[in-house]
Design a protein around this motif. Structure first.
Motif, PDB file in Angstrom:
ATOM      1  N   ARG A 150       5.210  19.811  -3.908  1.00 51.65           N
ATOM      2  CA  ARG A 150       6.571  20.634  -3.877  1.00 51.65           C
ATOM      3  C   ARG A 150       7.055  19.341  -2.280  1.00 51.65           C
ATOM      4  N   LYS A 151       6.711  18.879  -1.502  1.00 48.22           N
ATOM      5  CA  LYS A 151       6.831  18.050  -0.626  1.00 48.22           C
ATOM      6  C   LYS A 151       7.647  16.954  -0.972  1.00 48.22           C
ATOM      7  N   ARG A 206      17.507   8.286   6.455  1.00 44.72           N
ATOM      8  CA  ARG A 206      18.225   8.241   8.375  1.00 44.72           C
ATOM      9  C   ARG A 206      16.640   7.841   9.521  1.00 44.72           C
ATOM     10  N   ALA A 248      15.576  17.540   2.683  1.00 46.37           N
ATOM     11  CA  ALA A 248      15.494  17.937   1.001  1.00 46.37           C
ATOM     12  C   ALA A 248      16.275  18.348   0.150  1.00 46.37           C
ATOM     13  N   HIS A 276      14.203   8.376  12.337  1.00 43.68           N
ATOM     14  CA  HIS A 276      14.708   9.898  13.454  1.00 43.68           C
ATOM     15  C   HIS A 276      13.668   9.051  15.017  1.00 43.68           C
ATOM     16  N   GLN A 334      10.369  15.486  -1.754  1.00 47.16           N
ATOM     17  CA  GLN A 334      11.799  14.861  -0.951  1.00 47.16           C
ATOM     18  C   GLN A 334      12.095  14.925   0.340  1.00 47.16           C
ATOM     19  N   LEU A 335      10.867  15.280   1.081  1.00 47.91           N
ATOM     20  CA  LEU A 335      10.687  15.775   2.370  1.00 47.91           C
ATOM     21  C   LEU A 335       9.695  14.886   2.861  1.00 47.91           C
ATOM     22  N   ILE A 336       9.157  14.458   2.692  1.00 46.16           N
ATOM     23  CA  ILE A 336       8.105  13.014   2.634  1.00 46.16           C
ATOM     24  C   ILE A 336       8.716  11.926   2.065  1.00 46.16           C
ATOM     25  N   ILE A 349      12.180  11.394   2.220  1.00 43.56           N
ATOM     26  CA  ILE A 349      13.605  11.353   2.281  1.00 43.56           C
ATOM     27  C   ILE A 349      12.504  10.008   3.356  1.00 43.56           C
ATOM     28  N   ASP A 350      12.178  10.131   4.317  1.00 42.00           N
ATOM     29  CA  ASP A 350      11.873   9.915   5.570  1.00 42.00           C
ATOM     30  C   ASP A 350      11.365   8.460   5.402  1.00 42.00           C
ATOM     31  N   LEU A 379       9.891  25.138   3.010  1.00 41.87           N
ATOM     32  CA  LEU A 379       9.887  23.942   3.366  1.00 41.87           C
ATOM     33  C   LEU A 379       9.200  23.552   4.780  1.00 41.87           C
ATOM     34  N   GLN A 384       2.857  27.292   0.502  1.00 39.70           N
ATOM     35  CA  GLN A 384       4.281  26.091   0.866  1.00 39.70           C
ATOM     36  C   GLN A 384       5.626  27.317  -0.046  1.00 39.70           C
ATOM     37  N   VAL A 411       2.835  14.795   6.385  1.00 37.79           N
ATOM     38  CA  VAL A 411       4.234  15.264   5.972  1.00 37.79           C
ATOM     39  C   VAL A 411       4.677  15.325   7.001  1.00 37.79           C
TER      40      VAL A 411
END
Lengths: 238, 374
Positions: B349-350, A16, A9, A18, B352-354, B356-357, A130, A127, A217
């Motif tokens: 908040r998330k 990448r 993150a 998965h 980048q997490l989302i 990135i994929d 993360l 949150q 998410v």
């Protein structure tokens, strides 16, 4: 693993692909329970609200030519019956179903479950963090919310049947009439039944949203899982 | 009241009633207690042989509307017999005796006829401050009730006060007014209503006289023959309810048409009573027939289920206008707001997490597609 994603993150994380495993989580009876429940609530809540607050209808027809309110009430009672027996079935399945359907998912009795619940709360709701390690089936916070919903279901079924008893000659609803003096009369039972309806509406708001959130998410097919029974697990999570 | 008291038939003869009057009375009494024609012989036999039971009628925290209702029973002959010949030994409202005489009459009855007299109680009993809020002859209502109930053959709670506390026990219940079945351990026949219907009252007494035992009671101690159905179920406006035709305001056309008063807060659907069958004042009318909704006066706690002209009661602690719906809608809106806020939080908040994929999918997708797009 948590560290891994944590760093992903970060600004320099590398994109990448998965690899996923397909995991069977929700058995057919569990899915049936879920969707029958959805259907019942789609009838129960609007009809229940209309029974409490019927629309003003102006009609030139004679009263004997109309029966719409009767039909609304019938729909409510009929779907209430389905709702109740569907719920009973789910309790049965909580003892014979697979490990994701078992009752001990919903009644949190282990310390580990409560620890996990706090973790889920801080990652998914507040949150503050993360990511967290993913498990299969319900997380304890979700399970707790379903347990609360089970309690609401039970309460609605019992108060509904108690109110229904006076309109029925069937022995079964009469088993619930003891609730009426306990709560202080039909008026009070009606009031509580009404309040619990709002409880289930609020549950639905949270439930539907949080399912979409997980899917969005985590990308594990949370939503479709309740249709197909299968969910997806990242290989690296194992 | 010495020696064996005359039977009801003897007492009627002494008053100059004919055999025909007597049989009429028996028929009405039988009808009121729900006995069919074939059982009439039993009733006649009972009234020919049974002596008049002595009656003690106690008045505690009440307004005497139950007594007023009772003396307006629509079958005068029944009221007459029951009132004049029931040998009403003690009742504050109607007795001729006063002061010490009255007290003596009361004591005579309960000491001379233990296990025989019928105890009728009108009014609730204040339990706070040693019952200082209702004292008769220097004793508290509770003391009198306990003493009188001890040897009573049957105990009837007249009206909502004695059955469920009525207005005295409405929130905040300053005197801790208590219905009598919560005080004495004997079974009590509850005849709620503010007041109860006169014909229901005489019906209950007639049943006691004919059968010598209490009528069948429901879980709340009410005689099933009068309280097993809701006012709503036997209401003549019920067809309008099923047709979904409701009065929307007191002066609209629907009110003139006599539509259902459900939305005007009518308590018929939650009230168990015989109003729409027996009606009042000799079958003349009852509240709904007169254009006013039922206020549920025979239900426990009906004063606290207000306002009377609102379908749902006021939600406690949120003012008189707010119902469960007001609170529910607010809570629902708050839930939606919370969810919306969480959605925003998640995307901030998330992100980048989302994403990135998302990027990974963007890079890898073309290669993947070539091999596996079937």
């Amino acid at each position: 693993m948590a560290q891994k994603v944590q760093s992903m993150a970060g600004v320099r994380a590398q994109p990448r692909i998965h690899a996923y495993d397909r995991v069977y989580v929700w058995e057919l009876p569990v899915r049936n329970y879920h969707w029958i429940n959805v259907l019942c609530l789609m009838f129960l809540i609007p009809t229940g609200y209309i029974i409490g607050n019927p629309q003003a209808v102006f009609s030139a027809n004679e009263p004997y030519q109309q029966y719409w309110f009767g039909i609304v009430r019938f729909t409510h009672f009929a779907s209430g019956m389905v709702f109740f027996f569907n719920f009973l079935f789910r309790i049965y399945w909580g003892f014979v179903g697979n490990r994701f359907a078992k009752w001990n998912n919903y009644i949190l009795m282990k310390k580990a479950q409560w620890r996990k619940l706090i973790e889920v709360f801080s990652v998914d709701i507040l949150q503050l963090k993360l990511t967290r390690p993913m498990g299969r089936g319900h997380n304890p916070l979700a399970a707790l919310s379903y347990f609360v919903f089970f309690l609401i279901s039970m309460f609605q079924a019992a108060t509904g049947l108690a109110l229904y008893a006076s309109m029925s000659s069937w022995w079964f609803p009469k088993l619930f009439t003891w609730i009426v003096p306990l709560m202080g009369g039909d008026m009070a039972v009606r009031q509580w039944h009404h309040m619990a309806m709002w409880g289930s509406i609020i549950f639905i708001v949270f439930h539907v949203y949080i399912v979409f959130y997980h899917d969005y998410v985590e990308g594990r097919g949370t939503t479709s899982g309740m249709i197909s029974g299968w969910e997806f697990e990242r290989k690296e999570d194992e | 009241m010495n020696g064996r008291s005359p039977t009801i038939w003897q007492a009627m003869q002494a008053r100059g009633y004919t055999r025909r009057d007597f049989l009429q009375f028996c028929t009405v009494a039988a009808t009121l207690s729900g006995i069919q024609l074939s059982g009439l012989g039993k009733v006649v036999h009972a009234f020919e042989t049974k002596s008049r039971p002595p009656v003690v009628w106690l008045h505690f925290q009440e307004c005497t509307c139950c007594s007023e209702s009772f003396i307006r029973s629509s079958h005068p002959i029944v009221a007459d017999i029951l009132l004049d010949y029931l040998s009403l030994d003690y009742t504050e409202t109607l007795q001729a005796a006063a002061g010490h005489q009255a007290e003596k009459s009361y004591h005579d009855t309960i000491t001379k006829y233990p296990g025989q007299y019928i105890l009728l109680v009108e009014g609730s009993v204040p339990m706070k401050d040693d019952g200082a809020y209702c004292m008769i002859g220097g004793r508290s209502a509770e003391q009198i009730l306990r003493e009188a109930a001890k040897d009573a053959a049957a105990v009837i709670a007249w009206g909502s006060c004695a059955s469920n506390g009525c207005i005295q026990s409405a929130n905040p219940n300053p005197t801790n007014a208590t219905p009598i079945h919560k005080i004495i351990s004997k079974p009590v026949i509850n005849v709620p209503g503010c007041p109860p219907i006169a014909d229901v009252m005489t019906g209950v007494v007639a049943h006691l006289l004919v059968f010598g035992r209490a009528p069948e009671l429901d879980s709340q101690g009410r005689p099933k023959e009068f309280y097993s159905r809701r006012v709503h179920d036997t209401c003549y406006r019920r067809p309008f309810y099923d047709a979904g035709l409701f009065v929307e305001s007191w002066d609209d056309d629907a009110a003139r048409q006599g539509y259902c008063l459900y939305k005007m807060g009518c308590r018929g659907p939650t009230t168990y009573n015989a109003c729409s069958v027996t009606k009042w004042n000799g079958g003349l009318s009852y509240p709904i027939q007169s254009g006013h909704g039922c206020i549920g006066c025979s239900e426990a706690g009906f004063w606290d289920n207000g306002p009377f002209y609102q379908h749902l009661p006021a939600f406690p602690g949120f003012g008189i206008e707010s119902t469960a719906d007001t609170i529910g809608a607010l809570a629902g809106a708050a839930a939606l707001g919370g969810v919306a806020a969480h959605l925003v939080l998640t995307n901030v908040r998330k992100r980048q997490l989302i994403n990135i994929d998302k990027k990974a999918g963007g890079v890898a997708a073309p290669e993947e597609k070539e091999g596996g797009d079937q």
